[in-house]
Design an enzyme around this catalytic site. Structure first.
Site: not given
Lengths: 245, 597
Positions: B13, B15, B17, B116, B217, B236, B238, B248, B251, B282, B369, B411, B416
């Site tokens: 659950a 973003g 999902g 970014f 999982d 990746q 970071h 974190l 960036e 990155r 990351h 990435r 993401s």
């Protein structure tokens, strides 16, 4: 640094009632989090110790608990903040949040809390057809709702509130903060409905401005002020209250 | 045992999902099961912004975003997917705004954007303001907004249910088996379509920005069911995690002008990326930090550097770099800007380090990351099973657990969030169509038998090994040998150690043998997932004899397009080993060329 870590334990599968258990933890770095101590105990001493946790830096809201009699996130509470001068062992006492049923050890049943959140219509209400691009909102309009949008629904505020302890039907500070974030959003048209919910006996008037919620908030939200603004909005209408600050 | 029937079942659950749930639930019955309450999902930890070429502050085009993404991926991304991502991102950000997401605003009321890493104006090659942000809690606002909309649309949630396995018959997926954490009861979710949105697996490594929940999982379950995982060697790091903790630091700090400083007090990124410097992608920045540290130029010779966003430093470099505002005045930041644009970062460094970022530099080191690899899917989120991208009917995956592939070997920051929005929506919509045409297939007899036996075995194990000991050992091995830089001998060592750790799983002994909220049992299960994933990560990395994006080999320092411009597919062999096969990359407008920043 040494820590004497007291934890309130309770597993209804085995225990008739809650009890305290104490662990002496030596060579603790003062910058460690209380969460680090709990994870250490679980990993290396007693795997039955049960608590929620995830992000470990104060943004997911999983590990709200009562630490030395104040509601805090275990991952945002450093041992050094609990140390007193000239004590050999830093005493730390951890127990589950008050006012919600205990599931096991430090895990409480959050359903009543989420129920209150759902009651305040926690989504943008705006049935007008959306434009092709973003709806415009000035930086000043956006600033009015900024504080409330930081809320992570950890329940530190609601479960520190004496009015909530006295009556669990009170929606509580967190639900009011979430309502405030929509009531004062220039794009939202559902303020009247939300204010009606919060004008009930279980709504904002149960707040006695004790400020426990503001002191407990790990996101530094000025909770009591936001509740005050909602009270004002009920009394005077949301538009006038929004201009008050 | 309870059995639930839904057209569509979504696991996870965050973003991805929730976006899929929102779109599927408009047409078919949809359930979301998640081991955390949805609002605790790790999407909420995303900070700096979501990339979309709105062009609100300066000229921008989705095609530039697409090229930046392909270049950032070191040309391993599938370019058809990247086009869908970057065109779709604009629409998705507007959709979120309409749902009520409180983006920061420009003076004229539009969505605010910041620079970014790796995002550029393709004509001037200078950084472009493309990251749409809500302070430095953009992910938090995305998660809250999507959850709010799911409540509005009456999506059915099963909170705190841990997925244990898929229900499959002849490689067709008919649902999932999960345990209700509070009671320990096993439930079967019987569905026409199943979507995995279980997030990443940063917990494979010792220093990570990832939440404890990120144990891969879904990926491990897919692998154990005989399906492949793609590009798992691309992980990746970071560049800026809080030293020693891995938390974190967005960036966005460098987007606002922050610079990296070594032990000599030197801003070192211009030596590695002369054009966009600290805003290089990155993988480039993480390697630069490692090289500085290796050369003895860490702070006080130690294994970290400084990230400096104090106004004095930032404004000095703005002048040296000739950074001006559109009206010709010098670009400047103030302490108040840091407090308003990066409030959470300021809170983190004050809380955990006692460092005030307005006055002092922050000690940082690279932190594990984000997984570029994952469950291979097509652009509608359907899981594919071979070199020909043949889809499995009824099985979907989106977000970090999936590999479309839009991120390739590395990435870009902000990609993401748009990934999970764009492909979450497409997968949700595709599931709805699929469910209306498909019929519910029968469940096998006792679909949970295998899982229950496994759980009982773990619960009653009489061995001597604590699951945490296995996990901590694995994390150290992976950090040391399968991290930012990799070399043959080290990775072989890692493979041997992972193998040895895997053989200890049957020797696990739990303290908690109960049913109620047994996190001891769940952590043992999750540790096994980490071990299974580590094995394919190391195998893929060992086999890939080149350096590309986040996969940097000291013994093969160059990219090798002739032999290695391919996706890796890793299968678990029935005997427990890993079989590697390779799949072509989709190249369209952009031919691979040397990657310079």
């Amino acid at each position: 640094m040494n820590v004497q870590l007291g934890i309130q334990r309770f597993n209804p599968e085995n225990d008739a009632k809650p009890y305290w258990q104490s662990f002496l933890i030596t060579q603790v770095d003062p910058a460690e989090r209380v969460l680090d101590l709990l994870k250490y105990v679980k990993a290396h001493v007693d795997g039955t110790l049960t608590f929620r946790h995830s992000c470990a830096h104060g943004v997911c809201g999983s590990d709200a608990m009562r630490i030395n009699n104040l509601n805090r996130l275990a991952c945002k509470t450093l041992v050094q903040a609990l140390a007193r001068p000239n004590t050999e062992r830093v005493p730390i006492r951890v127990q589950p949040l008050l006012g919600l049923p205990v599931v096991k050890d430090l895990v409480v049943d959050m359903d009543p809390f989420y129920e209150h959140y759902r009651s305040i219509i926690p989504f943008l209400v705006n049935e007008q057809e959306a434009p092709g691009r973003e709806r415009l909102q000035s930086p000043e309009e956006r600033a009015i709702i900024d504080d409330g949008t930081k809320c992570i629904l950890c329940a530190c505020c609601t479960t520190s509130c004496p009015s909530f302890w006295a009556n669990g039907r009170y929606v509580g500070p967190a639900a009011i903060v979430q309502a405030h974030r929509f009531i004062f959003d220039s794009r939202d048209t559902g303020a009247a409905e939300r204010l009606a919910v919060l004008d009930r006996k279980t709504g904002v008037w149960r707040c006695r401005t004790v400020f426990n919620c503001t002191e407990a908030c790990p996101r530094d939200i000025d909770v009591t002020r936001l509740i005050g603004e909602v009270k004002l909005a009920i009394a005077q209408g949301p538009r006038r209250a929004g201009r008050v600050r | 045992m309870q059995t639930h029937v839904f057209d569509a079942v979504i696991v996870g659950a965050g973003g991805g999902g929730l976006m899929a749930a929102l779109h599927a639930s408009r047409a078919v019955s949809t359930a979301v099961i998640s081991k955390l309450h949805p609002l605790r999902s790790h999407t909420g930890a995303a900070q700096g912004g979501v990339g979309a070429a709105l062009g609100n502050l300066e000229e921008d085009r989705w095609e530039w975003h697409a090229y930046d993404t392909v270049k950032g991926s070191d040309f391993l991304a599938d370019q058809d997917s990247v086009d869908i991502l970057c065109r779709g991102a604009v629409e998705a950000v507007i959709e979120l705004e309409h749902m009520g997401l409180p983006f920061d605003r420009t003076p004229d009321g539009r969505i605010a954007q910041r620079p970014f890493g790796g995002h550029t104006n393709n004509e001037t090659h200078q950084p472009v303001r493309r990251a749409c942000h809500a302070a430095d809690r953009t992910g938090h606002m995305i998660l809250q907004t999507l959850y709010q909309q799911c409540l509005k649309n009456r999506v059915t949630f099963f909170d705190e249910f841990q997925i244990l396995d898929l229900v499959t018959v002849d490689r067709e997926v008919r649902g999932v088996v999960a345990v209700e954490i509070v009671t320990g009861e096993v439930h079967v979710f019987h569905s026409k379509a199943t979507l995995l949105a279980t997030g990443g697996y940063g917990r494979v490594w010792q220093i990570t920005s990832n939440a404890a929940a990120l144990t891969g999982d879904g990926n491990a379950i897919v692998l154990r069911n005989g399906f492949p995982l793609q590009d798992m060697e691309f992980y990746q790091f970071h560049p800026t995690g809080i030293y020693g903790m891995g938390i974190l630091i967005t960036e966005g700090v460098r987007g606002e002008g922050g610079v990296l400083i070594n032990g000599l007090g030197e801003r070192f990124m211009p030596r590695y990326a002369p054009t966009i410097k600290d805003l290089a992608s990155r993988d480039v920045v993480s390697r630069a930090i490692y090289l500085e540290i290796q050369a003895g130029r860490g702070i006080e010779g130690k294994d970290y550097v400084y990230l400096d966003v104090t106004p004095d430093t930032v404004n000095r470099y703005f002048k040296l770099d000739g950074k001006r505002n559109p009206d010709g005045t010098w670009r400047r930041i103030t302490g108040a800007d840091i407090e308003s644009k990066l409030p959470d970062i300021a809170d983190f460094t004050r809380t955990y380090l006692g460092v005030d970022p307005v006055r002092q530099p922050m000690p940082v080191q690279p932190t594990a990351h984000y997984a570029m690899g994952g469950i291979p899917t097509n652009v509608d989120g359907q899981v594919t099973v071979d070199e020909y991208a043949t889809p499995v009917p009824g099985l979907y995956a989106v977000g970090e657990c999936a590999c479309v592939s839009v991120h390739g070997a590395n990435r870009l920051g902000t990609n993401s969030l748009n990934d999970l929005l764009v492909f979450g929506r497409r997968a949700g919509a595709h599931m709805a169509i699929f469910c209306r045409e498909a019929s519910l297939q029968l469940l096998p007899a006792d679909p949970a038998a295998r899982v229950k036996a496994r759980m009982d075995q773990l619960r009653s194990g009489k061995g001597t090994v604590r699951p945490a000991a296995l996990r901590e050992h694995l994390q150290r091995v992976m950090m040391q040998h399968v991290g930012v830089f990799r070399v043959e001998a080290g990775m072989q060592q890692a493979v041997r150690e992972i193998h040895a750790l895997r053989s200890q799983v049957d020797d696990i002994r739990l303290d908690d043998r109960g049913h109620r909220f047994n996190t001891d049992l769940l952590e043992a299960f999750q540790t096994q997932n980490l071990l299974d994933l580590a094995e394919v990560i190391a195998a893929g990395a060992l086999a890939r004899h080149e350096s590309r994006g986040a996969h940097a080999r000291e013994d093969f320092p160059n990219r090798d397009d002739r032999n290695w411009l391919v996706h890796t597919l890793a299968f678990r062999r029935p005997d427990g080993g890993t079989e590697l096969r390779y799949k072509p990359v989709v190249i369209a407008r952009y031919q691979p060329r040397e990657r310079l920043y």
